[in-house]
Enzyme design. Structure first.
Site, PDB file in Angstrom:
ATOM      1  N   ARG A  83     -29.169   9.361  -9.429  1.00  0.00           N
ATOM      2  CA  ARG A  83     -28.017   8.448  -9.461  1.00  0.00           C
ATOM      3  C   ARG A  83     -27.049   8.794  -8.341  1.00  0.00           C
ATOM      4  O   ARG A  83     -26.548   7.913  -7.632  1.00  0.00           O
ATOM      5  CB  ARG A  83     -27.332   8.552 -10.821  1.00  0.00           C
ATOM      6  CG  ARG A  83     -26.170   7.589 -11.060  1.00  0.00           C
ATOM      7  CD  ARG A  83     -25.680   7.785 -12.500  1.00  0.00           C
ATOM      8  NE  ARG A  83     -24.617   6.860 -12.885  1.00  0.00           N
ATOM      9  CZ  ARG A  83     -23.321   7.113 -12.813  1.00  0.00           C
ATOM     10  NH1 ARG A  83     -22.914   8.283 -12.313  1.00  0.00           N
ATOM     11  NH2 ARG A  83     -22.418   6.235 -13.221  1.00  0.00           N
ATOM     12  N   GLN A 114     -23.965  -0.237 -15.728  1.00  0.00           N
ATOM     13  CA  GLN A 114     -22.814   0.624 -15.494  1.00  0.00           C
ATOM     14  C   GLN A 114     -22.650   1.002 -14.018  1.00  0.00           C
ATOM     15  O   GLN A 114     -21.544   1.266 -13.553  1.00  0.00           O
ATOM     16  CB  GLN A 114     -22.972   1.882 -16.357  1.00  0.00           C
ATOM     17  CG  GLN A 114     -21.797   2.810 -16.387  1.00  0.00           C
ATOM     18  CD  GLN A 114     -22.228   4.258 -16.297  1.00  0.00           C
ATOM     19  OE1 GLN A 114     -22.879   4.653 -15.344  1.00  0.00           O
ATOM     20  NE2 GLN A 114     -21.873   5.035 -17.299  1.00  0.00           N
ATOM     21  N   GLN A 164     -16.966  12.319 -12.842  1.00  0.00           N
ATOM     22  CA  GLN A 164     -16.816  12.955 -11.540  1.00  0.00           C
ATOM     23  C   GLN A 164     -15.333  13.130 -11.191  1.00  0.00           C
ATOM     24  O   GLN A 164     -14.509  12.274 -11.500  1.00  0.00           O
ATOM     25  CB  GLN A 164     -17.515  12.128 -10.464  1.00  0.00           C
ATOM     26  CG  GLN A 164     -17.869  12.927  -9.229  1.00  0.00           C
ATOM     27  CD  GLN A 164     -18.933  12.231  -8.389  1.00  0.00           C
ATOM     28  OE1 GLN A 164     -19.696  11.418  -8.880  1.00  0.00           O
ATOM     29  NE2 GLN A 164     -18.986  12.555  -7.120  1.00  0.00           N
ATOM     30  N   SER A 169     -18.101   7.250 -17.104  1.00  0.00           N
ATOM     31  CA  SER A 169     -19.029   7.055 -15.992  1.00  0.00           C
ATOM     32  C   SER A 169     -20.257   7.966 -16.155  1.00  0.00           C
ATOM     33  O   SER A 169     -21.023   7.800 -17.102  1.00  0.00           O
ATOM     34  CB  SER A 169     -18.316   7.265 -14.652  1.00  0.00           C
ATOM     35  OG  SER A 169     -19.127   6.872 -13.567  1.00  0.00           O
ATOM     36  N   LEU A 170     -20.454   8.956 -15.269  1.00  0.00           N
ATOM     37  CA  LEU A 170     -21.617   9.838 -15.436  1.00  0.00           C
ATOM     38  C   LEU A 170     -21.583  10.543 -16.787  1.00  0.00           C
ATOM     39  O   LEU A 170     -22.622  10.950 -17.325  1.00  0.00           O
ATOM     40  CB  LEU A 170     -21.705  10.867 -14.302  1.00  0.00           C
ATOM     41  CG  LEU A 170     -20.871  12.144 -14.421  1.00  0.00           C
ATOM     42  CD1 LEU A 170     -21.631  13.249 -15.153  1.00  0.00           C
ATOM     43  CD2 LEU A 170     -20.445  12.638 -13.063  1.00  0.00           C
ATOM     44  N   HIS A 229     -18.935   1.758  -9.011  1.00  0.00           N
ATOM     45  CA  HIS A 229     -18.621   0.737 -10.019  1.00  0.00           C
ATOM     46  C   HIS A 229     -18.128  -0.573  -9.398  1.00  0.00           C
ATOM     47  O   HIS A 229     -17.119  -1.137  -9.831  1.00  0.00           O
ATOM     48  CB  HIS A 229     -17.618   1.279 -11.048  1.00  0.00           C
ATOM     49  CG  HIS A 229     -18.139   2.471 -11.789  1.00  0.00           C
ATOM     50  ND1 HIS A 229     -19.188   2.387 -12.676  1.00  0.00           N
ATOM     51  CD2 HIS A 229     -17.796   3.780 -11.746  1.00  0.00           C
ATOM     52  CE1 HIS A 229     -19.454   3.597 -13.157  1.00  0.00           C
ATOM     53  NE2 HIS A 229     -18.628   4.458 -12.596  1.00  0.00           N
TER      54      HIS A 229
END
Length: 314
Positions: free
Chosen positions: A119, A253, A10, A94-95, A204
């Site tokens: 998510r 995660q 992102q 991440s994503l 996170h």
């Protein structure tokens, strides 16, 4: 030459992303249509025309970024004969880990789109707007030890942790706003610059546990297969092919640290990777790769000409 495909997270989203690919290749258009169908949403139109504030919403940005990454990968395969089997490893920030899994065939494209939509929504729901914050600690003195010390100072007043260990000179902290504010003060004392990030939630960090619980339920129902290339995961900074391990680590995660610097060091070192190809929007990971693994080649793949020249170079 040992190749790894890496997938952005992102922040790389922009109006118009993926449009050159869609205009040039039917395979890219197919990906965008599949994602639209899976979400029952005209996400491709939002990506093309905006408005930007809607594209930036986490629940839209996450599947949109994945769609561009997968459009790149499908076009490479269908138009240029470059498949995931050419890669020694895949990894995503991440994503982007979801993009890596979808590209490697571990999760279907439609399931990945739906999981990322959820998510984004779950992360948004987890913490009321304004209660959380994130900040990027940058500068030549910034390293993981400095960020840990700043986060420890923040922890004296609330939740504050290192969220993203991106590269030396760029570490992100996350948590409750008052705690992050305290951590920013400490980071400045220690010689770092600190930039509050314009994010909708503190990603996170332990405050995301409600989102992790939601994702655990959704991921338990998703079909996972062994990926076509080992996935170097954010949580372990090590590769795995085990579908059940990958499923579990996607849950961890949500609240855990993105160990990107370590992942890249492992791939360029023990993994023997000499070339990183960033598949998707922007060039953020390409820049990081050049700082973390300067001896490796790093290229970004998001325009038709990028794909053609990359395929010819293999």
């Amino acid at each position: 030459m040992s190749l790894a495909f890496i997938f952005p997270g992102q922040g790389s989203q922009a109006i118009g992303m993926g449009q050159e690919l869609a205009q040039a290749f039917a395979s890219a258009r197919e990906v965008f249509q599949e994602v639209d169908d899976a979400l029952e949403q005209k996400l491709s139109l939002l990506m093309r025309d905006g408005p930007e504030d809607q594209l930036t919403l986490t629940e839209n940005a996450q599947p949109a970024l994945m769609a561009v990454s997968l459009a790149v990968m499908r076009t490479l395969e269908k138009e240029f004969g470059v498949n995931i089997g050419r890669a020694a490893f895949v990894a995503g920030h991440s994503l982007g880990e979801y993009s890596a899994l979808a590209a490697a065939g571990a999760i279907s494209l439609s399931d990945t789109a739906r999981l990322l939509k959820l998510r984004g929504q779950a992360m948004q729901r987890a913490v009321p707007v304004g209660q959380g914050a994130m900040a990027s600690l940058i500068g030549p003195k910034t390293d993981l030890a400095l960020a840990e010390a700043a986060a420890a100072a923040g922890s004296e007043v609330g939740v504050c942790v290192v969220a993203n260990d991106n590269n030396s000179g760029n570490v992100v902290i996350s948590g409750e706003k008052a705690a992050v504010d305290r951590a920013i003060e400490k980071a400045k004392e220690l010689g770092a610059r600190a930039i509050p990030l314009n994010v909708s939630a503190p990603f996170h960090c332990p405050l995301m546990q409600p989102a992790a619980d939601e994702m655990a339920r959704a991921l338990a129902e998703a079909t996972f297969k062994a990926p076509g290339a080992p996935v170097v995961t954010n949580i372990q900074a090590q590769p795995t092919n085990d579908p059940e391990v990958l499923r579990r680590l996607l849950v961890e995660q949500v609240t855990g640290r993105v160990r990107w610097r370590e992942s890249m060091i492992w791939m360029a070192g023990e993994g023997g990777v000499t070339r990183f190809a960033e598949a998707g929007a922007g060039k953020v990971l390409t820049g990081m790769a050049k700082r973390i693994a300067p001896d490796a080649d790093a290229v970004s793949l998001n325009a038709p000409a990028d794909l053609e020249s990359f395929a010819k170079s293999l």
